[in-house]
Design a protein around this motif. Structure first.
Motif, short mmCIF file in Angstrom:
data_model
loop_
_atom_site.label_atom_id
_atom_site.label_comp_id
_atom_site.label_asym_id
_atom_site.label_seq_id
_atom_site.Cartn_x
_atom_site.Cartn_y
_atom_site.Cartn_z
N THR A 310 0.87 -1.10 0.09
CA THR A 310 0.08 -0.08 -0.01
C THR A 310 0.95 1.42 -0.08
N LEU A 311 1.98 1.23 0.66
CA LEU A 311 2.79 2.32 0.83
C LEU A 311 3.47 2.56 -0.54
N LEU A 312 3.95 1.39 -1.19
CA LEU A 312 4.26 1.56 -2.53
C LEU A 312 3.29 2.40 -3.41
N PHE A 313 2.17 1.98 -3.62
CA PHE A 313 1.28 2.38 -4.29
C PHE A 313 0.98 3.88 -3.92
N GLY A 314 1.11 4.31 -2.68
CA GLY A 314 0.84 5.47 -2.26
C GLY A 314 2.18 6.50 -2.94
N LEU A 315 3.22 6.02 -2.95
CA LEU A 315 4.50 6.43 -3.33
C LEU A 315 4.47 6.71 -4.79
N ALA A 316 4.00 5.57 -5.66
CA ALA A 316 3.61 5.70 -7.05
C ALA A 316 2.74 6.76 -7.23
N LEU A 317 1.80 6.96 -6.72
CA LEU A 317 0.63 7.90 -6.87
C LEU A 317 1.02 9.36 -6.48
N THR A 318 2.00 9.56 -5.57
CA THR A 318 2.40 10.63 -4.95
C THR A 318 3.18 11.50 -6.15
N ILE A 319 4.26 10.71 -6.69
CA ILE A 319 5.25 11.18 -7.50
C ILE A 319 4.72 11.79 -8.91
#
Length: 328
Positions: A310-319
């Motif tokens: 979930t954190l990886l998904f959030g990071l990918a969405l934030t960038i």
């Protein structure tokens, strides 16, 4: 494809793969990108790897085979990427769906969870049968604690190799970057072994795989530490302590990072002496907790894994949002 587009593809690919995985019927009918790459590697191994050649010549041949592999897979991926991108939004979505096949969030979770289920429902033999699907060590040499540790170690290492690394290269280099990573990683798994046939020939593949996995292994460890901070049954402080003390002692320059972080977070000892086939490998322990892991510890590791995904998904969405804000 711009960086913002690459990260949007990554976000969609992560979501699609988490929701659907890679359909079994599709695998039965046409295989998987990794199996296609594997056929090419086998052909290169047959054509370039001559047992009568000297070690130096076989090492050079292995480097040439790696370059051919990267050139062929990269050209095929780039051609498909350009062709689909030219068709507009539908093509963009198609690129994301195809890119999702290079990730393994769902399948990794299913395989590791099967070990926990096997131990609970069928005892040690059920656990051994399930863990034999995801590790190369001799399952008959493992007791319940060994089976549980093997499953957790595989979860940590494959989170890096099978998810974070292709996601990293997908974001940095677009779909072509992810395909090139999978080609390199598959080559390492097939020919990057210290066997009489592949020790010299697979040297370039093994070293290149170490290089391309370096950033993702560190990012994976960070995600596990943050996930531990968000979970009351895990310790981010112990994860950091194990990470900085033990990761460098692993025989792999990359696998020790996620394994040490996972060991510390769960209060376990992972890695250590293991048996592959009939060969005992004297690895260092990661973490300073207990070694008698159980099926419950596998479940705890899976909770951390889901949080880290979930954190990886959030990071990918934030960038891409940051890129858009900076550009505007």
């Amino acid at each position: 494809m711009s960086w913002s587009d690459s990260f949007l593809v990554l976000v969609l690919a992560l979501a699609v793969e988490a929701a659907f995985g890679y359909p079994g019927r599709l695998y039965t009918r046409i295989g998987h990108p990794v199996t296609w790459i594997g056929r090419l590697i086998k052909a290169l191994d047959r054509s370039f790897n001559r047992e009568t050649w000297s070690a130096g010549r076989r090492r050079a041949a292995g480097l040439l085979a790696l370059l051919v592999l990267l050139a062929v897979t990269g050209l095929a991926a780039r051609s498909m990427e350009f062709a689909l991108a030219a068709t507009g939004p539908i093509g963009f979505c198609a690129i994301a769906v195809l890119a999702s096949s290079l990730l393994a969030q769902r399948s990794l979770h299913e395989h590791v969870a099967a070990v926990s289920t096997g131990l609970r429902e069928h005892g040690i033999e059920g656990g051994r049968a399930a863990v034999s699907m995801i590790v190369g060590r001799n399952p008959q040499s493992l007791d319940e604690a060994g089976v549980s540790r093997a499953a957790i170690e595989s979860l940590a290492e494959n989170f890096s190799d099978g998810i974070v690394a292709p996601a990293f290269w997908l974001g940095i280099g677009g779909p072509t970057g992810a395909v090139l990573y999978k080609a390199a990683n598959t080559a390492d798994s097939m020919i990057g072994h210290r066997t009489p046939r592949h020790e010299a020939f697979g040297w370039a593949a093994a070293r290149f795989d170490d290089l391309v996995n370096l950033p993702a292994s560190r990012l994976t460890a960070l995600l596990i530490v943050i996930a531990a901070a968000l979970n009351r049954n895990a310790s981010p402080r112990a994860a950091l302590r194990a990470l900085f003390r033990d990761a460098r002692h692993h025989r792999s320059p990359n696998a020790g990072w996620p394994e040490a972080a996972m060991a510390g977070a769960l209060g376990l000892r992972l890695a250590g002496p293991r048996i592959y086939g009939n060969v005992r490998v004297e690895d260092r322990w990661m973490g300073d907790g207990r070694a008698d892991a159980t099926a419950q510890d596998i479940d705890r590791a899976l909770v951390l894994y889901r949080t880290a995904c979930t954190l990886l998904f959030g990071l990918a969405l934030t960038i891409p949002m940051l890129i858009w804000l900076i550009a505007s």
